[in-house]
Write a protein that holds these residues in place. Structure first.
Motif, PDB file in Angstrom:
ATOM      1  N   VAL A 153      27.383 -14.932 -91.784  1.00 20.09           N
ATOM      2  CA  VAL A 153      27.741 -13.936 -92.795  1.00 20.09           C
ATOM      3  C   VAL A 153      28.745 -12.913 -92.278  1.00 20.09           C
ATOM      4  CG1 VAL A 153      26.862 -12.040 -94.207  1.00 20.09           C
ATOM      5  CG2 VAL A 153      25.571 -14.180 -94.049  1.00 20.09           C
ATOM      6  N   ASP A 187      26.081 -14.051 -99.650  1.00 23.02           N
ATOM      7  CA  ASP A 187      25.166 -13.009 -99.196  1.00 23.02           C
ATOM      8  C   ASP A 187      25.384 -11.711 -99.972  1.00 23.02           C
ATOM      9  OD1 ASP A 187      23.247 -12.076 -96.882  1.00 23.02           O
ATOM     10  OD2 ASP A 187      24.825 -10.545 -97.013  1.00 23.02           O
ATOM     11  N   SER A 188      26.647 -11.406-100.265  1.00 25.37           N
ATOM     12  CA  SER A 188      26.980 -10.191-101.004  1.00 25.37           C
ATOM     13  C   SER A 188      26.377 -10.209-102.404  1.00 25.37           C
ATOM     14  CB  SER A 188      28.505 -10.043-101.098  1.00 25.37           C
ATOM     15  OG  SER A 188      28.870  -8.998-101.965  1.00 25.37           O
ATOM     16  N   ALA A 221      18.656 -17.667-100.296  1.00 25.10           N
ATOM     17  CA  ALA A 221      19.273 -16.404 -99.874  1.00 25.10           C
ATOM     18  C   ALA A 221      18.687 -15.228-100.657  1.00 25.10           C
ATOM     19  CB  ALA A 221      20.784 -16.473-100.069  1.00 25.10           C
ATOM     20  N   LYS A 225      16.250 -11.788 -99.535  1.00 28.53           N
ATOM     21  CA  LYS A 225      16.611 -10.402 -99.866  1.00 28.53           C
ATOM     22  C   LYS A 225      15.518  -9.717-100.682  1.00 28.53           C
ATOM     23  CE  LYS A 225      20.927 -10.768 -98.288  1.00 28.53           C
ATOM     24  NZ  LYS A 225      21.386 -10.012 -97.096  1.00 28.53           N
TER      25      LYS A 225
END
Length: 253
Positions: A153, A187-188, A221, A225
């Motif tokens: 990342v 990831d963002s 992912a 989070k």
């Protein structure tokens, strides 16, 4: 009887038919919701469903729902996505819907909508952002996920798509690996969706709907989070249209 749900989204329009005829399909919304609606009407007719017939009931939802001038019912996105999510995941759950222009968090308890949240219009936590970044990298959306799975990342911090794209362009200019940029992009988006969802207390059951709902990589992912298992749904892209079709049937009884 046929019951048809039409979800006119910002980037894609989804259609689900239930009853005598069982079918579903998706097509790009394009620049005109009205033209898309006419295309859907013609497509349904070729499949043997006349939306103007007394034997067919139509419910429309999505941001372009008012363009469906032959709809018997016009229903909000939250209501339709909640009903479709219930069909896919049960009566007690959270639905995370990542659409083209917005992300919705819908909490359902005992089959009823308890609460919901939508992201800001300018935030980059949407499917459209992923499409834009994939185009910038010269790859498909699936290739973006595949590359991200192989990468490390790189941080992308901007909340605005325009500025976030600038960060990606800078990484490209620095000669960073596409896999690492792809990992940073996914990831963002996962981080921004998670930030929205964490503003509410999520139940144990959480499902993903929308255009990314089939992606095991994205749900993995997002799960990391959120801190809970987010389940992918094979039919999740059609959640809004499915809910609309079910509601058309329920309202017609």
């Amino acid at each position: 009887m046929n019951y048809v749900g039409i979800d006119i989204g910002s980037t894609a329009s989804k259609v689900v038919a239930r009853g005598e005829k069982e079918l579903h399909f998706v097509l790009p919304t394009g620049w005109s919701s009205k033209e898309t609606t006419m295309t859907i009407k013609e497509r349904l007719l070729t499949e043997g469903i006349d939306v103007l017939s007394d034997e067919t009931k139509v419910a429309a939802t999505g941001y372009g729902r008012i363009a469906v001038d032959f709809a018997d019912y016009v229903i909000t996105e939250i209501t339709c996505h909640a009903r479709g999510g219930r069909e896919l995941g049960g009566d007690n759950l959270a639905i995370i819907d990542v659409g083209g222009q917005d992300t919705k968090i819908i909490l359902v308890a005992r089959g009823m909508v308890q609460d919901f949240l939508m992201n800001d219009k300018c935030s980059a936590g949407t499917g459209k952002f992923l499409e834009i970044m994939a185009n910038r990298l010269g790859i498909t959306l699936q290739e973006l996920f595949d590359m991200a799975d192989q990468g490390t990342v790189l941080p992308i911090s901007s909340l605005c798509t325009v500025f976030a794209e600038s960060e990606v362009i800078n990484y490209i200019g620095e000669g960073r690996k596409r896999e690492d940029i792809a990992a940073g992009v996914v990831d963002s988006v996962a981080a921004k969706v998670a930030q929205l969802s964490q503003r509410k207390s999520l139940p144990d059951k959480v499902i993903l709907t929308g255009g990314l709902s089939h992606s095991e990589y994205f749900t993995k992912a997002l799960s990391e989070k959120v801190g809970k298992t987010v389940e992918p749904t094979a039919f999740g892209r059609y959640a809004g249209a499915l809910g609309a079709a079910i509601l058309a049937e329920e309202k017609s009884r």
